[in-house]
Design an enzyme around this catalytic site. Structure first.
Site, PDB file in Angstrom:
ATOM      1  N   GLY A 180       1.992  -6.134   7.184  1.00  0.00           N
ATOM      2  CA  GLY A 180       1.052  -6.770   6.387  1.00  0.00           C
ATOM      3  C   GLY A 180      -0.264  -7.290   7.136  1.00  0.00           C
ATOM      4  O   GLY A 180      -0.430  -6.549   7.934  1.00  0.00           O
ATOM      5  N   GLU A 211       3.435  -5.594  12.312  1.00  0.00           N
ATOM      6  CA  GLU A 211       2.398  -4.409  12.182  1.00  0.00           C
ATOM      7  C   GLU A 211       1.309  -4.988  11.227  1.00  0.00           C
ATOM      8  O   GLU A 211       1.990  -5.191   9.912  1.00  0.00           O
ATOM      9  CB  GLU A 211       3.205  -3.326  11.482  1.00  0.00           C
ATOM     10  CG  GLU A 211       4.406  -2.673  12.203  1.00  0.00           C
ATOM     11  CD  GLU A 211       4.040  -2.324  13.618  1.00  0.00           C
ATOM     12  OE1 GLU A 211       2.950  -1.726  13.593  1.00  0.00           O
ATOM     13  OE2 GLU A 211       4.923  -2.004  14.541  1.00  0.00           O
ATOM     14  N   THR A 247      -1.453 -13.322   7.628  1.00  0.00           N
ATOM     15  CA  THR A 247       0.156 -13.198   7.156  1.00  0.00           C
ATOM     16  C   THR A 247       0.807 -13.284   8.501  1.00  0.00           C
ATOM     17  O   THR A 247       1.800 -14.181   8.775  1.00  0.00           O
ATOM     18  CB  THR A 247       0.530 -12.403   6.197  1.00  0.00           C
ATOM     19  OG1 THR A 247      -0.519 -12.262   5.092  1.00  0.00           O
ATOM     20  CG2 THR A 247       1.743 -13.170   5.637  1.00  0.00           C
ATOM     21  N   CYS A 279      -3.185   1.230   6.467  1.00  0.00           N
ATOM     22  CA  CYS A 279      -3.639   0.748   7.440  1.00  0.00           C
ATOM     23  C   CYS A 279      -4.148   1.674   8.574  1.00  0.00           C
ATOM     24  O   CYS A 279      -5.038   1.320   9.371  1.00  0.00           O
ATOM     25  CB  CYS A 279      -2.427  -0.159   8.246  1.00  0.00           C
ATOM     26  SG  CYS A 279      -1.161   0.886   8.161  1.00  0.00           S
ATOM     27  N   ASN A 313       0.564  -1.213   0.050  1.00  0.00           N
ATOM     28  CA  ASN A 313      -0.055  -0.089   0.135  1.00  0.00           C
ATOM     29  C   ASN A 313       0.984   1.312  -0.106  1.00  0.00           C
ATOM     30  O   ASN A 313       0.740   2.350  -0.634  1.00  0.00           O
ATOM     31  CB  ASN A 313      -0.953   0.075   1.240  1.00  0.00           C
ATOM     32  CG  ASN A 313      -0.284  -0.012   2.456  1.00  0.00           C
ATOM     33  OD1 ASN A 313       0.717  -0.756   2.695  1.00  0.00           O
ATOM     34  ND2 ASN A 313      -0.816   0.332   3.341  1.00  0.00           N
TER      35      ASN A 313
HETATM   36  P1  NDP Z   1       0.175  -9.502   3.213  1.00  0.00           P
HETATM   37  O1  NDP Z   1       0.199  -9.887   4.591  1.00  0.00           O
HETATM   38  O2  NDP Z   1      -0.397 -10.239   2.212  1.00  0.00           O
HETATM   39  O3  NDP Z   1       1.451  -9.205   2.491  1.00  0.00           O
HETATM   40  C1  NDP Z   1       2.360  -8.399   3.168  1.00  0.00           C
HETATM   41  C2  NDP Z   1       3.831  -8.741   2.792  1.00  0.00           C
HETATM   42  O4  NDP Z   1       4.188 -10.128   3.372  1.00  0.00           O
HETATM   43  C3  NDP Z   1       4.063  -8.913   1.382  1.00  0.00           C
HETATM   44  O5  NDP Z   1       5.255  -8.663   0.892  1.00  0.00           O
HETATM   45  C4  NDP Z   1       3.726 -10.398   0.979  1.00  0.00           C
HETATM   46  O6  NDP Z   1       4.241 -10.833  -0.176  1.00  0.00           O
HETATM   47  C5  NDP Z   1       4.496 -10.961   1.957  1.00  0.00           C
HETATM   48  N1  NDP Z   1       3.934 -12.456   2.569  1.00  0.00           N
HETATM   49  C6  NDP Z   1       2.645 -13.049   2.027  1.00  0.00           C
HETATM   50  N2  NDP Z   1       2.769 -14.334   2.656  1.00  0.00           N
HETATM   51  C7  NDP Z   1       3.863 -14.517   3.491  1.00  0.00           C
HETATM   52  C8  NDP Z   1       4.465 -15.526   4.221  1.00  0.00           C
HETATM   53  N3  NDP Z   1       3.591 -16.733   4.313  1.00  0.00           N
HETATM   54  N4  NDP Z   1       5.532 -15.537   4.800  1.00  0.00           N
HETATM   55  C9  NDP Z   1       6.246 -14.390   4.584  1.00  0.00           C
HETATM   56  N5  NDP Z   1       5.724 -13.283   3.827  1.00  0.00           N
HETATM   57  C10 NDP Z   1       4.661 -13.266   3.267  1.00  0.00           C
HETATM   58  O7  NDP Z   1      -0.424  -7.991   3.103  1.00  0.00           O
HETATM   59  P2  NDP Z   1      -0.638  -6.790   2.065  1.00  0.00           P
HETATM   60  O8  NDP Z   1       0.404  -6.852   1.126  1.00  0.00           O
HETATM   61  O9  NDP Z   1      -1.882  -7.306   1.433  1.00  0.00           O
HETATM   62  O10 NDP Z   1      -0.944  -5.665   2.669  1.00  0.00           O
HETATM   63  C11 NDP Z   1      -1.941  -5.186   3.317  1.00  0.00           C
HETATM   64  C12 NDP Z   1      -2.115  -5.310   4.748  1.00  0.00           C
HETATM   65  O11 NDP Z   1      -1.060  -4.822   5.360  1.00  0.00           O
HETATM   66  C13 NDP Z   1      -3.450  -4.928   5.231  1.00  0.00           C
HETATM   67  O12 NDP Z   1      -3.914  -5.898   6.214  1.00  0.00           O
HETATM   68  C14 NDP Z   1      -2.998  -3.517   6.151  1.00  0.00           C
HETATM   69  O13 NDP Z   1      -3.759  -3.278   7.280  1.00  0.00           O
HETATM   70  C15 NDP Z   1      -1.848  -4.028   6.504  1.00  0.00           C
HETATM   71  N6  NDP Z   1      -0.613  -2.928   6.959  1.00  0.00           N
HETATM   72  C16 NDP Z   1      -0.433  -2.708   7.963  1.00  0.00           C
HETATM   73  C17 NDP Z   1       0.423  -1.608   8.280  1.00  0.00           C
HETATM   74  C18 NDP Z   1       0.887  -1.462   9.957  1.00  0.00           C
HETATM   75  O14 NDP Z   1       1.620  -0.731   9.947  1.00  0.00           O
HETATM   76  N7  NDP Z   1      -0.063  -1.876  10.981  1.00  0.00           N
HETATM   77  C19 NDP Z   1       0.779  -0.666   7.183  1.00  0.00           C
HETATM   78  C20 NDP Z   1       0.329  -1.196   6.234  1.00  0.00           C
HETATM   79  C21 NDP Z   1      -0.409  -2.264   5.785  1.00  0.00           C
HETATM   80  P3  NDP Z   1       3.218 -10.937  -1.370  1.00  0.00           P
HETATM   81  O15 NDP Z   1       2.574  -9.592  -1.501  1.00  0.00           O
HETATM   82  O16 NDP Z   1       4.090 -11.440  -2.667  1.00  0.00           O
HETATM   83  O17 NDP Z   1       2.191 -11.950  -0.968  1.00  0.00           O
END
Ligand code: NDP
Length: 480
Positions: free
Chosen positions: A226, A248, A230, A282, A150
């Site tokens: 993320g 986070e 995850t 987020c 994002n």
């Molecule tokens: P994801 O959890 O899908 O992915 C986050 C990252 O983790 C990506 O690089 C993803 O790769 C990777 N990933 C996915 N599966 C695994 C795994 N099994 N092991 C290790 N890494 C993995 O989140 P999104 O990218 O969809 O982001 C959106 C989410 O992030 C929302 O829930 C949002 O609220 C949260 N977020 C939280 C923030 C905070 O500060 N608390 C700030 C910003 C966002 P890939 O994309 O290749 O699947």
């Protein structure tokens, strides 16, 4: 076609097993580059490079590390226009937002931690006349940083900057949906004089590369931003290996509007809090609680303000809402609008996909959507949508609104709008939330602890918290 390759040991490499993933511009729906589909073999190369680089990098003075990180910050600034364009094409966000928020914040992240390490200190405890304790803080070694789609470069640098500043070497993975600016950062790091292997960027799917980083026994800590699901998977893998973890995660943030505010002014800011970056932050406030005395007036003012977020070509001047990150995410967001209708909600504005003309005819746009008539406990108000969808809920008193505001599994951020100092303090103290903004939103001081409670995460980033996470303290006790 541009190939987005891995940056390992200071050089760009194709993935060992040779796979590639299509990279789609969400505003046009067109494939415009190819991403390395890396595997555990690439992570192994990255870890080897990072391990080799660690002794020399960690032995540098803080001043020298600071100089190199400042050079990276200046390098990002010098490429601001290119990086902002890349971020917009990759993520769908308005170019103006990438230029004014994402890339400037990446510049600030590098500069902030580059200078913070020059001004930190460790503790000393004099037990009695003969016994002195002091504390050293050492880098952990090789650490893993995994970031979401994002705010791509903004959140990527938010992790790697403190990790590098503290003397660690890094294996990092951006989201495969938005790999471009992390890819470009590699060359900027080389040009800034970052020694080879200090930062390694491995591209690819989370379940492949991300999982390989988390599982790697030589990676001592994982800083992850993320989704909550995850985060739980990562915690399950990392916990038996006793890795340090900073998670986070998701949010479902409340915005609380009391009846003593100036309606028009607050409606403008509440719209911004809900719909900036297509609601894909987020910290966006997607559950808007409004005290009953001003509910009707506020609702009408908010609908008027939301009109400013009509989706447009992200590259056009004046666009405040771009495309959602990909087609699957757009359908997920639309499914929640359908669910809201099923749960008895009334759509006050938006409510559907938007088809633009011209180059964006096949883009993934959704109209900013405001819904009323859904109670605080229904799925639409409990689950993270992470898109341009917000709900309006009336309330009468403080206890009632706090029960609803706190009534989700999440606790990342909240905003409170009131002219009563006492009410602001009372509400802020009782909110289960890592951050509470009063009469403002997204106002960030990088020294403050950043993170969530409940299912929004574990640990804190920012300021000294980040440097603590990326170091191990040691107590040295001396009898004299
Ligand atoms: P994801 O959890 O899908 O992915 C986050 C990252 O983790 C990506 O690089 C993803 O790769 C990777 N990933 C996915 N599966 C695994 C795994 N099994 N092991 C290790 N890494 C993995 O989140 P999104 O990218 O969809 O982001 C959106 C989410 O992030 C929302 O829930 C949002 O609220 C949260 N977020 C939280 C923030 C905070 O500060 N608390 C700030 C910003 C966002 P890939 O994309 O290749 O699947």
């Amino acid at each position: 076609m541009l190939h987005i390759r891995n940056y390992i040991g200071g050089q760009y490499h194709d993935p060992v097993e040779g796979g590639w993933i299509d990279n789609v511009n969400p505003a046009t729906g067109e494939v415009y580059s190819s991403i390395a589909r890396s595997t555990a073999a690439d992570v192994e190369l990255a870890v080897t490079a990072a391990r080799e680089a660690f002794p020399a990098w960690s032995a540098l003075t803080a001043k020298r590390r600071s100089e190199i990180l400042m050079a990276i910050s200046r390098g990002i600034a010098a490429h601001l226009d290119d990086l902002a364009l890349a971020e917009s094409n990759d993520q769908g966000k308005p170019l103006s937002l990438a230029k004014s928020v994402d890339i400037p914040r990446a510049i600030d992240n590098m500069a902030f931690f580059a200078t913070e390490i020059l001004h930190t200190h460790t503790e000393a405890y004099q037990t009695d006349q003969h016994v002195m304790n002091y504390v050293t803080r050492s880098p952990l070694g090789v650490v893993g940083c995994i970031s979401p789609w994002n705010l791509p470069l903004y959140l990527f640098t938010w992790k790697i900057a403190p990790a590098l500043a503290a003397g660690n070497t890094v294996v990092a993975k951006p989201s495969e949906l938005t790999p471009m600016t992390a890819f470009l950062l590699g060359q900027i790091c080389t040009d800034a004089g970052l020694p080879p292997g200090v930062l390694n960027i491995v591209q690819g799917y989370g379940a492949e590369v991300g999982a390989a980083i988390v599982e790697h026994p030589m990676i001592k800590a994982i800083s992850f931003t993320g989704g909550t699901a995850t985060g739980a998977t990562i915690a399950r893998t990392a916990a038996p290996m006793f890795k340090k973890l900073s998670l986070e995660l998701g949010g479902k943030n409340p915005t609380i509007v009391y009846d003593d505010v100036e309606v028009g002014y607050v409606a403008r800011h509440v719209a911004r809090a809900a719909f900036t970056n297509q609601g894909e932050i987020c910290l966006c406030g997607s559950r808007i609680f409004v005290q009953r005395g001003i509910y009707d007036a506020f609702r009408d003012a908010l609908v008027r303000e939301i009109a400013a977020f009509t989706p447009g070509d992200p590259l056009a001047e004046g666009t405040r809402m771009g495309a959602l990150v990909n087609e699957a995410h757009m359908h997920k967001v639309l499914s929640y609008i359908t669910l809201a209708r099923e749960e008895g909600g009334t759509v006050l504005c938006g409510g559907s996909r938007v088809h633009l003309e011209g180059r964006c005819a096949n883009g993934f746009f959704v109209a900013p959507t405001l819904i009323e008539g859904v109670d605080a406990w229904c799925r639409v108000n409990q689950e993270e949508i992470f898109g341009p969808v917000a709900t309006l809920i009336p309330f009468d008193g403080e206890d009632e609104v706090l029960a609803m505001a706190n009534g989700t599994p999440y606790g990342l951020a909240a905003s409170v709008w009131t002219n009563s100092l006492q009410r602001a303090h009372r509400t802020a103290n009782r909110l289960e939330s890592g951050i509470v903004w009063v009469n403002t939103w997204l106002n960030r001081d990088l020294r403050t602890p950043f993170g969530g409670v409940k299912q929004s995460g574990v640990g804190r980033e920012g300021g000294i918290e980040a440097l603590r996470f990326f170091t191990e303290p040691k107590n040295i006790c001396i009898q004299v």
